[in-house]
Write an enzyme that holds these catalytic residues in place. Sequence first.
Site, PDB file in Angstrom:
ATOM      1  N   MET A  67      -9.711   8.784   8.007  1.00  0.00           N
ATOM      2  CA  MET A  67      -9.953   9.410   6.702  1.00  0.00           C
ATOM      3  C   MET A  67     -11.029  10.502   6.775  1.00  0.00           C
ATOM      4  O   MET A  67     -11.826  10.660   5.858  1.00  0.00           O
ATOM      5  CB  MET A  67     -10.350   8.346   5.667  1.00  0.00           C
ATOM      6  N   LYS A 105      -3.478   3.242  -2.723  1.00  0.00           N
ATOM      7  CA  LYS A 105      -4.597   4.150  -2.939  1.00  0.00           C
ATOM      8  C   LYS A 105      -4.370   5.369  -2.053  1.00  0.00           C
ATOM      9  O   LYS A 105      -4.104   5.234  -0.868  1.00  0.00           O
ATOM     10  CB  LYS A 105      -5.926   3.489  -2.551  1.00  0.00           C
ATOM     11  N   ASP A 143       0.819  -1.195   0.000  1.00  0.00           N
ATOM     12  CA  ASP A 143       0.000   0.000   0.000  1.00  0.00           C
ATOM     13  C   ASP A 143       0.863   1.259   0.000  1.00  0.00           C
ATOM     14  O   ASP A 143       2.037   1.235   0.408  1.00  0.00           O
ATOM     15  CB  ASP A 143      -0.891   0.029   1.248  1.00  0.00           C
TER      16      ASP A 143
END
Length: 261
Positions: free
Chosen positions: A174, A61, A39
């Site tokens: 997030m 991502k 990641d």
Amino acid sequence: MHQPSLPPVSIVGAGPGDPELLTLKAARRIAEAEIIFYDALANPRILDMAADHCRKVEVGKRGGQSSTPQLLIHEQLIRAAQQGLRIVRLKGGDPFLFGRGGEECLALRAANIDYEIIPGITSGMAAAAYAGVPLTHRHRSQSVLFLTGHEARGGQAPDWSRYAQAADTLVIYMGIERAAGICTALMAGGLAAGTPCLAVQWATLEQKQVQAPLARLSTEIVRAGLGSPAILIIGAVVELAELCAWLPKTEDAARHLMQQP
């Protein structure tokens, strides 16, 4: 039917960033791997633990940036497994907490490929620990709710007012870019404007943080220049941060511990 002749895919939690927070099992699998799909948030120093012959493939991502489609990640994992390679799928934090680990397990299971899950320290817990915030406390917090501030593509936005009274402590992943809307919705749901809050960026690494009441949190985040990746912690336990802080308060540490009044 499973294919026991194929080595399993190891879905490994990379933890919050500091390589020393990896589990021993995770470090061993990384050293044994022939290919690592990693990641964007996995610390590059963790990849240095791999053997020289190991192939490293970024499949990260990042919000607002070019990202690897999830279905392509599934295809790459399946193809590598069918070639008989020893595979590590290295995921930031813990694979099963906002890490899409479940989606990858289901894809591997559908292709009859064995896998194992190696947990990692999730960034929400690490951010709190490094800031000196006990997520639970006998007198202040008997429940913790982990939430994502990211709206799934094509999905509905979280109903933040519903979560305002759902737990003593909220840990939001997030959510920093939507902090103003989140805080407004939580107050609309009944959470007091003075509820202590903490925003932590790059937990366990170049950790920067800002503390403020709920009504001022988004303003102080902007003032401190915090951005992604970051964790928001909301609840009375945040008041314990100053008492439980353990990182050395040197001039260097001051860069990482930015507390606003």
